[in-house]
Write an enzyme that holds these catalytic residues in place. Structure first.
Site, PDB file in Angstrom:
ATOM      1  NE  ARG A 176      -3.806   0.190   2.336  1.00 51.50           N
ATOM      2  CZ  ARG A 176      -4.592   0.556   3.340  1.00 51.50           C
ATOM      3  NH1 ARG A 176      -4.607  -0.154   4.462  1.00 51.50           N
ATOM      4  NH2 ARG A 176      -5.346   1.624   3.239  1.00 51.50           N
ATOM      5  CB  CYS A 235      -2.441   3.661   9.673  1.00 55.74           C
ATOM      6  SG  CYS A 235      -3.860   4.272  10.635  1.00 55.74           S
TER       7      CYS A 235
END
Length: 277
Positions: A176, A235
């Site tokens: 990611r 995050c």
């Protein structure tokens, strides 16, 4: 109560102790209803630990509720400043035990611990289970005026990308971060200048947090001599970032800034995006 983690065997020894409240932070409420640690109350990430906006561009997918709203919830659970609280989930604290830990600690609460190994470890250790929903002694609203742990806004993160003394840590999975894939948010990639330190690397092969000395060495290497004021952790939506903040606290280091909006906010605001493809 300096330690932020508690082992399952230690929790078993606390059974029946006055002033102990267990919090089940598992994401799926039906699993809680089916079976949970005896006496545990449930908190919901979306309803209790977030104040979700229709547009994630405004604060990300899981913005924080106001401290006062969270204080009301805490009071309804019977938690007072003197209560010893232990929270667990079934994802090695990443969903959403560490988030609850951070929020309660950010109200100034001292006696808050995360169950290392979570639901699975307690069950394996033989902690009593039940399907009955507990009834507690509701307390007054927990005293809360502001978050007492450091938080970074999107504008502060923008500024940090241009300052070499600032360190931005992205705790998402490496694919990611690199922009290879993005299963949740609309755009793949990372905040320019951010370094990747996946939260999963806080754990050993058994899903338990690494020993304090190993965590300390790992994060001191990443911090490169910078103080916590110059470090921002994020995050996807401000949840698993708390896992790394818990690890940093466990390492005996000061807790850095949490960027709550995280990638879910940054990637929706037409800001620079970096990839490593």
């Amino acid at each position: 109560m300096a330690l932020s983690l508690i082992k399952a065997d230690e929790l078993v020894q606390l059974q029946g102790v006055d002033n102990l409240i267990l919090i089940d932070a598992r994401f799926h409420y039906p699993a809680y209803v089916e079976e949970h640690l005896e006496g545990a109350f449930h908190v919901d990430l979306n309803k209790d630990l977030s104040q979700i906006d229709e547009d994630p561009a405004n604060g990300g997918r899981h913005p924080l509720p106001s401290p006062q709203a969270f204080g009301e919830l805490i009071g309804q659970l019977g938690i007072t400043p003197e209560t010893h609280v232990v929270v667990y989930d079934d994802k090695q604290a990443s969903m959403s035990a560490a988030r609850f830990w951070w929020m309660l600690k950010a109200l100034g609460h001292e006696k808050i611990q995360v169950l290392d190994g979570g639901w699975q470890a307690a069950k394996k250790q033989g902690f009593p289970l039940e399907s009955t929903l507990p009834t507690g002694q509701q307390a007054a609203s927990y005293p809360a005026s502001h978050w007492q742990l450091p938080i970074s806004s999107i504008n502060e993160v923008k500024t940090a990308t241009m300052l070499k003394e600032k360190i931005i840590i992205d705790v998402r999975e490496n694919e990611r971060y690199r922009g290879v894939m993005e299963p949740i948010d609309k755009i793949a990639g990372h905040i320019p200048g951010a370094v990747n330190l996946p939260f999963s690397e806080n754990l050993d092969d058994n899903g338990l947090f690494l020993p304090q000395e190993i965590l300390r060495e790992k994060y001191l290497q990443t911090f490169k001599g910078q103080t916590s004021e110059n470090i921002i952790v994020h995050c996807g939506s401000g949840v698993t970032a708390c896992h790394s903040l818990l690890a940093i606290c466990t390492a005996g280091l000061d807790i850095p800034n949490l960027y709550v909006g995280s990638w879910s906010e940054w990637s929706r605001n037409n800001l620079p995006i970096a990839t490593l493809l």
